[in-house]
Design a protein around this motif. Structure first.
Motif, PDB file in Angstrom:
ATOM      1  N   GLN A  25      -5.453  20.337  -1.019  1.00 26.86           N
ATOM      2  CA  GLN A  25      -4.357  20.242  -1.986  1.00 26.86           C
ATOM      3  C   GLN A  25      -3.702  18.849  -1.925  1.00 26.86           C
ATOM      4  N   LEU A  26      -3.500  18.346  -0.718  1.00 30.18           N
ATOM      5  CA  LEU A  26      -2.897  17.031  -0.541  1.00 30.18           C
ATOM      6  C   LEU A  26      -3.773  15.925  -1.132  1.00 30.18           C
ATOM      7  N   VAL A  27      -5.057  15.951  -0.834  1.00 31.39           N
ATOM      8  CA  VAL A  27      -5.978  14.931  -1.340  1.00 31.39           C
ATOM      9  C   VAL A  27      -6.065  15.003  -2.869  1.00 31.39           C
ATOM     10  N   THR A  28      -6.061  16.202  -3.412  1.00 34.11           N
ATOM     11  CA  THR A  28      -6.110  16.370  -4.862  1.00 34.11           C
ATOM     12  C   THR A  28      -4.857  15.802  -5.525  1.00 34.11           C
ATOM     13  N   THR A  29      -3.706  15.982  -4.889  1.00 33.63           N
ATOM     14  CA  THR A  29      -2.436  15.510  -5.435  1.00 33.63           C
ATOM     15  C   THR A  29      -2.276  13.995  -5.283  1.00 33.63           C
ATOM     16  N   LYS A  68      -4.635  11.655  -4.426  1.00 32.94           N
ATOM     17  CA  LYS A  68      -5.783  10.865  -4.899  1.00 32.94           C
ATOM     18  C   LYS A  68      -5.927   9.546  -4.114  1.00 32.94           C
ATOM     19  N   PRO A  69      -6.150   9.646  -2.815  1.00 34.25           N
ATOM     20  CA  PRO A  69      -6.227   8.432  -1.989  1.00 34.25           C
ATOM     21  C   PRO A  69      -7.465   7.595  -2.284  1.00 34.25           C
ATOM     22  N   HIS A  88       0.836  -1.194   0.000  1.00 34.86           N
ATOM     23  CA  HIS A  88       0.000   0.000   0.000  1.00 34.86           C
ATOM     24  C   HIS A  88       0.875   1.249   0.000  1.00 34.86           C
ATOM     25  N   ASP A  89       0.430   2.268  -0.699  1.00 30.03           N
ATOM     26  CA  ASP A  89       1.112   3.556  -0.723  1.00 30.03           C
ATOM     27  C   ASP A  89       0.513   4.402   0.406  1.00 30.03           C
ATOM     28  N   VAL A  90       1.185   4.480   1.543  1.00 26.73           N
ATOM     29  CA  VAL A  90       0.650   5.117   2.747  1.00 26.73           C
ATOM     30  C   VAL A  90       1.177   6.541   2.877  1.00 26.73           C
ATOM     31  N   CYS A 111     -13.514  14.738   1.638  1.00 27.48           N
ATOM     32  CA  CYS A 111     -13.875  13.392   1.176  1.00 27.48           C
ATOM     33  C   CYS A 111     -15.317  13.330   0.698  1.00 27.48           C
ATOM     34  N   LEU A 112     -16.208  14.009   1.384  1.00 22.80           N
ATOM     35  CA  LEU A 112     -17.609  14.000   0.974  1.00 22.80           C
ATOM     36  C   LEU A 112     -17.798  14.688  -0.375  1.00 22.80           C
TER      37      LEU A 112
END
Length: 106
Positions: free
Chosen positions: A46-50, A52-53, A4-6, A71-72
């Motif tokens: 910005q982190l979630v966009t980059t 893409k979890p 997994h990429d954590v 997330c929602l």
């Protein structure tokens, strides 16, 4: 980590920082001046966009709110963890109220 990429986002270094900074996980510092700094939301978005979890897990009230909203809106599965008990929260602050409302959607 087991294929997994954590990624771990954090607001400040703690006693376990050196333990998790062994190269097996990606560490991301979330810029903030306080726990109610609006930059938390911007930085987390910005982190979630980059990154893409596939799934996001949170366990601090301000990140429960910030990541929960992100997330929602991005339709990303989100796990909100509780490390305390109800008595540990006043449930009178805006963060506590938002966290409780969002928690039903986690």
């Amino acid at each position: 980590m087991l294929g997994h990429d954590v990624h771990i986002a954090y607001g400040e270094s703690g006693p376990l920082h050196s333990t998790v900074s062994n190269g097996e996980v990606h560490l991301h510092l979330i810029e903030k001046r306080s726990n109610r700094d609006v930059r938390i939301l911007r930085s987390a978005h910005q982190l979630v966009t980059t990154v893409k979890p596939e799934v996001v897990q949170t366990w601090l009230p301000q990140m429960d709110v910030a990541a929960g909203l992100i997330c929602l809106t991005k339709n990303i599965p989100w796990v909100m963890s509780e490390r305390s008990c109800r008595a540990g929260y006043r449930m009178t602050s805006t963060t506590d109220s938002a966290r409780r409302a969002l928690g039903y959607l986690a």
